[in-house]
Design an enzyme around this catalytic site. Structure first.
Site, PDB file in Angstrom:
ATOM      1  N   ASP A  57      -7.175 -68.955   7.916  1.00 40.32           N
ATOM      2  CA  ASP A  57      -6.742 -70.569   7.757  1.00 40.32           C
ATOM      3  C   ASP A  57      -6.483 -70.986   9.117  1.00 40.32           C
ATOM      4  O   ASP A  57      -6.697 -72.071   9.483  1.00 40.32           O
ATOM      5  CB  ASP A  57      -5.566 -70.538   7.245  1.00 40.32           C
ATOM      6  CG  ASP A  57      -5.766 -70.944   5.577  1.00 40.32           C
ATOM      7  OD1 ASP A  57      -6.712 -71.116   5.180  1.00 40.32           O
ATOM      8  OD2 ASP A  57      -4.750 -70.879   4.958  1.00 40.32           O
TER       9      ASP A  57
HETATM   10  O1  CEZ Z   1      -2.056 -68.746   3.735  1.00 41.88           O
HETATM   11  C1  CEZ Z   1      -2.989 -67.773   3.364  1.00 41.88           C
HETATM   12  C2  CEZ Z   1      -4.095 -68.424   2.594  1.00 41.88           C
HETATM   13  O2  CEZ Z   1      -3.448 -68.867   1.511  1.00 41.88           O
HETATM   14  O3  CEZ Z   1      -3.644 -67.115   4.677  1.00 41.88           O
HETATM   15  C3  CEZ Z   1      -5.071 -66.591   4.621  1.00 41.88           C
HETATM   16  C4  CEZ Z   1      -6.002 -67.300   3.857  1.00 41.88           C
HETATM   17  O4  CEZ Z   1      -7.225 -66.527   3.601  1.00 41.88           O
HETATM   18  C5  CEZ Z   1      -5.404 -67.710   2.327  1.00 41.88           C
HETATM   19  O5  CEZ Z   1      -6.445 -68.640   1.898  1.00 41.88           O
HETATM   20  C6  CEZ Z   1      -5.186 -66.187   5.910  1.00 41.88           C
HETATM   21  O6  CEZ Z   1      -5.366 -66.841   6.758  1.00 41.88           O
HETATM   22  O7  CEZ Z   1      -0.818 -70.686   8.877  1.00 41.88           O
HETATM   23  C7  CEZ Z   1      -1.558 -70.806   7.540  1.00 41.88           C
HETATM   24  O8  CEZ Z   1      -1.719 -71.920   7.211  1.00 41.88           O
HETATM   25  C8  CEZ Z   1      -1.256 -69.689   6.932  1.00 41.88           C
HETATM   26  O9  CEZ Z   1      -2.618 -69.327   6.688  1.00 41.88           O
HETATM   27  C9  CEZ Z   1      -0.715 -69.556   5.337  1.00 41.88           C
HETATM   28  O10 CEZ Z   1      -1.114 -70.962   4.828  1.00 41.88           O
HETATM   29  C10 CEZ Z   1      -1.030 -68.348   4.771  1.00 41.88           C
HETATM   30  C11 CEZ Z   1       0.077 -68.101   4.318  1.00 41.88           C
HETATM   31  O11 CEZ Z   1      -0.114 -66.723   3.771  1.00 41.88           O
HETATM   32  C12 CEZ Z   1       0.838 -68.704   2.956  1.00 41.88           C
HETATM   33  O12 CEZ Z   1       1.561 -68.049   2.257  1.00 41.88           O
END
Ligand code: CEZ
Length: 786
Positions: free
Chosen positions: A470
């Protein structure tokens, strides 16, 4: 101390692992409670909302990693006062922090319990939920364990907190035997009035027994003593106060005269409501009728439905306990609640439902069709799946990510393996925004073509503002940057899809995707192999990153494991990358996602480099990434490497490990702190976030990998990959309506896996023609470990 009983995990100290916690959920809500009495609860209306608030206005966001707790953190407490000598303590531990003589925090599957004994007064607290409504069901039992008569008062104290800066108040209602606090959700645009007027803006605390007094005004309750020693408890009786635009609290007082050995029980319901009439209805149903007991039973049954499709017995009792009880529960939680979001990220929605395949496959089926009905006719998948008519894409779902299509064949193939429901491919599903519909088969073809087309002149997939990762948001926002991982994941998706095409007699289409997979693998090897491992991507300015010359972010885990899955890595590359991962990414707490962690912003990579080193995507043991790698290790025949890393996902078994992680083995968190080589002191700490794409993959890895009990078109293929230090394992497998017993044992006269069904040798190791009325006793002989 920590011990596992049949259904619970128990902790006997409130201070050893202060953040030790458990969670409960139902269709409407979720509550995460820690051993000291603090709680984070959320309910859906349809967006997540609170009824027990912090003392300041909270921004709306997702759950926070490493959840900080503080004295005024929302919680559920019982203050206890000995009226004969004035001595006080609080259960379970906060806010008074008097160390009790005996203490047990016990996390169960359908309830959470505490037993706190101090000065011969035993307080037992139990929290459960009903199946449907957003509310907490509490039981509190008080027992006199001394030889003499005791005069005590108890004060159940429930945080209501800062409800609203526009309007908040509360008072005790004689007729309802409870406290009701009211508020107005703050807003400023008149257009929002229509929405907020329907919200459940009240918080109530109902009691089955009449209190002698109460307090609804937090300031009055605390006085100069503060929350750790509230002044109001010095009085004989609470002041029966109310709150008029003052911070509310729900405190009740009961006076008890207990003979030696005597006990008294109290029940409370705490939750959100829209009107006083609703609260009256709840009182009638739960206390006047027998709704409370009924709800507890119903809830236990609801949770019990979330059992998985394997029961295991291995040389590792803690693993068995986790896999048999806690893992399917966590998978079920994801599948049933979609993480309490009305617009789950598409990749999360698909992968969470991949886990549901092993629990309630019909729910997974519905979810896949739902996701595909929001696909564009171009084949593109949206960033989030809208699950509620009033929902819209929020937060991260407003940021364009390019990976969503790859999850379709990957998750679907697990579904087909488990259910054999190839009919799903013929279902007709609409595309979004146009008047066109097509079969699921065609939808996936288009998704694959979308991936093929969204590539640069070299054949590498654009990353735009992120892929699976993300916060990797600045590699390609100018439109040029590419993701090495996504190119590899696409190759794997093409391969998986090609196999499915072949199975359903679409050989031509299958061939096309097989060729695409091969082509992608060549491209990956041409542009991304760095000599000892694969690079993560190439930025907008054509800079390759995740390579040996990078000081930070030198190696990324996802690029390595997926190259094993896609087949890009040949034998030589495989050996090299395995070694690189072991040397640079493996830690005592699992395998890290990248290393060395970034310590400063890298503007051509993005926000991920700004996260604290070793936390989340910046080099933690990010379990979702770790399990991809472990899954890949099983497909590559690396059973010892795979098991070693898999075992590190679960806290324990030794106490030191559990203490360092700071979490009980009742769930797998989204990460454990990494950067072991940079910051060993904090390495291993749990994020305490039980929302994670990890668990569906762990379940799949156990089935496809470790125990090798994967479905095929013909039946069940038996191909275990036990770690070499295991001599045997037994599994009870539920599969397509059939129960199979599988006993695996090492024997010295076999040199490859031999499968026997009811004593008869099975040539290809596939159990076919499954019938629900037949018996399936399967013996599997495997060679001695080398
Ligand atoms: O969210 C996860 C996502 O829900 O991070 C994963 C992604 O594959 C999942 O779909 C890896 O990036 O900074 C951010 O935006 C983070 O990326 C968070 O949103 C992250 C956290 O683990 C949420 O609890």
């Amino acid at each position: 101390m920590i011990r596992a009983t049949e259904n619970n995990i128990e902790l006997t100290s409130p201070t050893m692992i202060p953040k030790a916690s458990g969670y409960l959920w139902n269709d409407e809500m979720m509550i995460h409670v820690n051993c000291r009495g603090y709680a984070v609860a959320q309910f859906m209306q349809p967006e997540p909302a609170k009824y027990s608030y912090a003392p300041n206005l909270e921004a709306k966001t997702f759950m926070q990693p490493e959840q900080p707790y503080y004295a005024h953190h929302p919680g559920r407490f019982i203050y206890i006062k000995d009226q004969d000598n004035g001595e006080m303590f609080s259960a379970p531990y906060e806010p008074m922090r008097v160390l009790p003589e005996k203490y047990t925090f016990s996390v169960g599957k359908h309830n959470i319990n505490w037993k706190v004994e101090h000065k011969d007064i035993l307080i037992e607290m139990t929290l459960s939920l009903p199946k449907k409504e957003a509310m907490e069901l509490w039981r509190v039992k008080v027992t006199n364990r001394s030889e003499k008569k005791r005069n005590i008062s108890i004060y159940p104290s429930f945080t209501i907190g800062y409800m609203s800066w526009m309007n908040q108040s509360g008072e005790y209602h004689e007729d309802l035997q409870g406290i009701i606090c009211s508020s107005i959700t703050p807003y400023q645009k008149y257009q929002d009035y229509d929405k907020i007027k329907n919200l459940k803006d009240k918080t109530y605390l109902l009691a089955d027994r009449k209190p002698v007094a109460w307090e609804v005004n937090q300031g009055e309750f605390e006085g100069e003593g503060g929350i750790t020693n509230p002044s109001a408890l010095q009085q004989d009786k609470l002041s029966k106060g109310e709150s008029r635009y003052e911070m509310p609290i729900g405190v009740l007082q009961y006076n008890l005269e207990l003979n030696p050995g005597a006990e008294e029980e109290y029940r409370f319901v705490f939750g959100p409501a829209k009107t006083d009439e609703n609260v009256a209805r709840i009182r009638e149903e739960y206390f006047i009728q027998d709704g409370f007991e009924q709800a507890e039973i119903e809830y236990a049954n609801y949770i019990a439905e979330g059992k998985g499709s394997i029961q295991i017995k291995t040389p590792d009792a803690e693993l068995d306990n986790f896999v048999n009880h806690w893992l399917p529960r966590q998978v079920y939680y994801h599948g049933i609640t979609n993480r309490l979001s009305t617009d789950p990220q598409t990749r999360n929605y698909l992968q969470d439902n991949m886990g549901m395949i092993y629990i309630k496959p019909e729910i997974a089926r519905g979810a896949f069709l739902m996701a595909l009905s929001q696909q564009k006719a171009s084949g593109a998948m949206p960033d989030g799946i809208i699950l509620h008519k009033d929902a819209e894409l929020k937060y991260i779902n407003q940021v364009p990510h390019t990976d969503h299509c790859v999850w379709l064949p990957i998750c679907l193939s697990a579904y087909l393996d488990e259910t054999n429901d190839y009919g799903i491919l013929d279902e007709i599903v609409p595309f979004s925004g146009v008047k066109e519909e097509a079969t699921v088969f065609e939808h996936i073809n288009r998704a694959m073509h979308w991936l093929i087309n969204d590539r640069d002149e070299r054949g590498l997939n654009y990353i735009n503002q992120g892929d699976w990762n993300d916060p990797m948001n600045m590699v390609g926002y100018k439109g040029k940057g590419v993701s090495g991982w996504l190119t590899t994941a696409s190759a794997y998706a093409f391969m998986i899809w090609a196999d499915i095409c072949e199975t359903v007699n679409q050989a031509e289409t299958g061939k096309e995707f097989k060729q695409e997979a091969d082509k992608s693998n060549e491209i990956i090897n041409k542009y991304l192999w760095d000599g000892n491992w694969y690079a993560r991507g190439i930025t907008d300015d054509n800079v390759v990153f995740g390579i040996s010359k990078d000081k930070e972010g030198r190696i990324f885990l996802n690029s390595q494991g997926w190259a094993l899955l896609s087949g890009a890595a040949n034998k030589e590359k495989k050996e090299k990358l395995l070694k690189a991962v072991t040397e640079q990414l493996e830690s005592p707490y699992g395998v890290e996602m990248l290393a060395p962690a970034y310590t400063k912003m890298r503007v051509d990579v993005g926000r991920v480099t700004q996260k604290h080193p070793g936390s989340a995507e910046n080099g933690s043991v990010y379990n979702h990434a770790a399990i991809f790698y472990i899954y890949a290790l099983y497909t590559a025949g690396e059973e010892d490497n795979a098991y070693r890393l898999l075992r590190k996902m679960i806290p324990g078994p030794d106490l030191e490990d559990i203490k360092q992680r700071g979490q009980l083995p009742v769930f797998i968190p989204n990460y454990y702190r990494g950067s072991y080589r940079q910051i060993p002191r904090t390495a291993g700490r749990s994020s305490h976030l039980f929302n994670t794409g990890t668990v569906s993959w762990v379940y799949r890895t156990l089935i496809d990998g470790l125990f090798g009990l994967q479905g095929t078109k013909e039946g069940l293929r038996i191909k275990p990959q036990l770690p070499s230090h295991w001599e045997e394992a037994s599994i009870q497998r539920s599969f397509r309506g059939v129960e199979l017993t599988i006993d695996i044992k090492r024997e010295d006269n076999v040199d490859s896996i031999e499968v026997y069904l009811n004593g008869e040798y099975v040539e290809d190791g596939v159990i076919k023609d499954l019938k629900s009325d037949s018996e399936y006793n399967i013996k599997v002989k495997i060679p001695l470990a080398k």
